[in-house]
Design a protein around this motif. Structure first.
Motif, PDB file in Angstrom:
ATOM      1  N   THR A   1       0.828  -1.214   0.000  1.00  0.00           N
ATOM      2  CA  THR A   1       0.000   0.000   0.000  1.00  0.00           C
ATOM      3  C   THR A   1       0.857   1.256   0.000  1.00  0.00           C
ATOM      4  O   THR A   1       0.592   2.222  -0.724  1.00  0.00           O
ATOM      5  N   LEU A   2       1.921   1.247   0.783  1.00  0.00           N
ATOM      6  CA  LEU A   2       2.802   2.414   0.876  1.00  0.00           C
ATOM      7  C   LEU A   2       3.443   2.741  -0.461  1.00  0.00           C
ATOM      8  O   LEU A   2       3.529   3.908  -0.853  1.00  0.00           O
ATOM      9  N   THR A   3       3.890   1.731  -1.196  1.00  0.00           N
ATOM     10  CA  THR A   3       4.609   1.975  -2.444  1.00  0.00           C
ATOM     11  C   THR A   3       3.686   2.281  -3.616  1.00  0.00           C
ATOM     12  O   THR A   3       4.170   2.612  -4.700  1.00  0.00           O
ATOM     13  N   GLN A   4       2.380   2.192  -3.424  1.00  0.00           N
ATOM     14  CA  GLN A   4       1.452   2.504  -4.506  1.00  0.00           C
ATOM     15  C   GLN A   4       1.289   4.001  -4.724  1.00  0.00           C
ATOM     16  O   GLN A   4       0.688   4.420  -5.717  1.00  0.00           O
ATOM     17  N   TYR A   5       1.814   4.803  -3.802  1.00  0.00           N
ATOM     18  CA  TYR A   5       1.687   6.250  -3.887  1.00  0.00           C
ATOM     19  C   TYR A   5       3.077   6.890  -3.895  1.00  0.00           C
ATOM     20  O   TYR A   5       4.049   6.272  -3.446  1.00  0.00           O
ATOM     21  N   PRO A   6       3.195   8.108  -4.380  1.00  0.00           N
ATOM     22  CA  PRO A   6       4.508   8.778  -4.337  1.00  0.00           C
ATOM     23  C   PRO A   6       4.991   8.913  -2.898  1.00  0.00           C
ATOM     24  O   PRO A   6       4.219   9.328  -2.013  1.00  0.00           O
ATOM     25  N   LEU A   7       6.235   8.573  -2.648  1.00  0.00           N
ATOM     26  CA  LEU A   7       6.763   8.696  -1.288  1.00  0.00           C
ATOM     27  C   LEU A   7       6.872  10.145  -0.851  1.00  0.00           C
ATOM     28  O   LEU A   7       7.095  10.426   0.329  1.00  0.00           O
TER      29      LEU A   7
ATOM     30  N   VAL B   1      14.313  -0.902   5.645  1.00  0.00           N
ATOM     31  CA  VAL B   1      13.506  -1.856   4.863  1.00  0.00           C
ATOM     32  C   VAL B   1      13.394  -1.267   3.461  1.00  0.00           C
ATOM     33  O   VAL B   1      12.674  -0.303   3.262  1.00  0.00           O
ATOM     34  N   PRO B   2      14.094  -1.818   2.481  1.00  0.00           N
ATOM     35  CA  PRO B   2      14.293  -1.119   1.200  1.00  0.00           C
ATOM     36  C   PRO B   2      13.083  -1.115   0.265  1.00  0.00           C
ATOM     37  O   PRO B   2      13.176  -1.450  -0.922  1.00  0.00           O
ATOM     38  N   LEU B   3      11.940  -0.697   0.778  1.00  0.00           N
ATOM     39  CA  LEU B   3      10.739  -0.639  -0.048  1.00  0.00           C
ATOM     40  C   LEU B   3      10.826   0.459  -1.109  1.00  0.00           C
ATOM     41  O   LEU B   3      10.146   0.378  -2.138  1.00  0.00           O
ATOM     42  N   ALA B   4      11.647   1.471  -0.865  1.00  0.00           N
ATOM     43  CA  ALA B   4      11.786   2.551  -1.850  1.00  0.00           C
ATOM     44  C   ALA B   4      12.361   2.048  -3.165  1.00  0.00           C
ATOM     45  O   ALA B   4      12.182   2.695  -4.209  1.00  0.00           O
ATOM     46  N   PHE B   5      13.027   0.894  -3.135  1.00  0.00           N
ATOM     47  CA  PHE B   5      13.633   0.358  -4.352  1.00  0.00           C
ATOM     48  C   PHE B   5      12.673  -0.546  -5.127  1.00  0.00           C
ATOM     49  O   PHE B   5      13.032  -1.046  -6.188  1.00  0.00           O
ATOM     50  N   VAL B   6      11.476  -0.751  -4.583  1.00  0.00           N
ATOM     51  CA  VAL B   6      10.460  -1.486  -5.337  1.00  0.00           C
ATOM     52  C   VAL B   6      10.085  -0.700  -6.582  1.00  0.00           C
ATOM     53  O   VAL B   6      10.032  -1.242  -7.690  1.00  0.00           O
TER      54      VAL B   6
END
Length: 262
Positions: free
Chosen positions: A184-190, A205-210
Motif C-alpha cells: 500500500t505504501l509503495t502505490q503512492y509517491p513517497l 527496509v528497502p521498499l523505496a527500491f520497489v
C-alpha cells in the motif's frame, strides 16, 4: 526446485479447475476488490491536480509497478508468511519429511488461479499508465528491471515474515504490516510521506527500491528528498542483499525448528 514448484502448482490448479463456477467468481471478486484501489486514486484526482507533486498518470505508473511486483510475489511465494498455521496443525512437519524443499512446498500450497486476479489488474493499470506517459526507450528499459527487483524484494519480505514465525507463531500480523502494508505504501509517491519514513524505507527496509527510486529515473524527476542520484540504479543491489538476508533467516529458522508433536 523450479520443476518441483511447477509440478505442485499444476496439481493445485487442476484440483481448483474441478469447480469452475467458484473459480470464476473468485477471480472476478479479486479483480473487483483490487479495482477499488484505482477508484480511490481517481476520487483523489477529482479534487486535486497532483499528489505529492505527481500527476494522475505518474501515480498510476507507481501504483501499477508496485501492484504488479507485489502481486507476482504474493502469487508465487506469498503463502510462506502463513507458516504459523502449518506449524500449529503439524502440517509443516509433514513438509519436512518429504523429498522436496519445505520452502517450495510452503510457497505453492493451495496454489489457485484466483491469485491471477490481482496480477491482471495491476498489469492493466501499468499498461494504461505507460500508454499515457510514453517514456523514451533510454529510460523505459528500467521498467522490467524494477518489476523483477520489486518482486524479489516483496518475496524476501514474505520470507522474513515466515522466518519470524518459527519463533513467534502468532506473528503473521507483524509480517503483514511489512508485506501488505509495504504494498500500500509503495502505490503512492513517497513524497506524500515524511522524510524520516522515506529514509527508513530506503536504508532500513528497502521498499523505496520497489518502484520509487527507479521510477524517478523513468519519469525523469528530481528526488524531492535530495537523496543521491545513484540510488535510482540500486534496486538490483537492494533486492539481492535483502534476498540473502531472507535466505539466511529462513535457514536459521529451519535449524532452530522443533516439531510441535502434533
Amino acid at each position: 526446485m523450479t520443476r518441483t514448484y511447477l509440478l505442485l502448482a499444476w496439481t493445485w490448479l487442476r484440483a481448483s479447475a474441478q469447480y469452475p463456477g467458484p473459480l470464476v467468481m473468485m477471480i472476478l471478486g479479486s479483480l473487483v476488490v483490487n479495482a477499488l484501489d484505482v477508484v480511490a486514486i481517481w476520487v483523489i484526482f477529482e479534487h486535486t491536480d497532483s499528489l505529492g507533486g505527481f500527476g494522475l498518470s505518474e501515480v498510476m505508473f507507481l501504483y501499477g509497478t508496485a501492484g504488479l511486483s507485489f502481486a507476482l510475489a504474493d502469487m508465487l511465494f506469498g503463502n510462506v508468511d502463513r507458516l504459523s498455521r502449518h506449524i500449529r496443525t503439524g502440517g509443516f512437519d509433514t513438509m519436512l519429511i518429504r523429498p522436496a524443499s519445505a520452502f517450495v512446498q510452503m510457497a505453492v500450497d493451495r496454489f489457485g488461479v484466483h491469485r491471477f486476479g490481482r496480477t491482471l489488474q495491476a498489469a492493466v493499470v501499468l499498461g494504461l499508465a505507460l500508454s499515457a506517459l510514453a517514456p523514451p526507450w533510454d529510460r523505459a528499459w528500467m521498467i522490467p528491471v524494477m518489476v523483477v527487483c520489486g518482486t524479489v524484494i516483496f518475496t524476501a519480505i514474505f520470507t522474513l515474515g515466515g522466518a519470524v514465525q518459527f519463533l513467534l507463531t502468532d506473528a503473521p500480523e507483524v509480517a503483514n504490516a511489512f508485506t501488505y502494508g509495504g504494498s500500500t505504501l509503495t502505490q503512492y509517491p513517497l513524497s506524500v510521506y515524511g522524510s524520516e519514513l522515506v529514509r527508513g524505507v530506503t536504508f532500513v527496509v528497502p521498499l523505496a527500491f520497489v518502484n520509487w527510486q527507479p521510477a524517478l529515473f523513468v519519469l525523469d524527476r528530481a528526488d524531492p528528498f535530495g537523496l543521491p542520484h545513484w540510488l535510482r540504479f540500486a534496486s538490483p543491489l537492494a533486492a539481492v542483499a535483502l534476498a540473502a538476508v531472507a535466505a539466511l533467516a529462513w535457514r536459521a529458522g529451519i535449524r532452530r525448528y522443533r516439531s510441535t508433536g502434533s
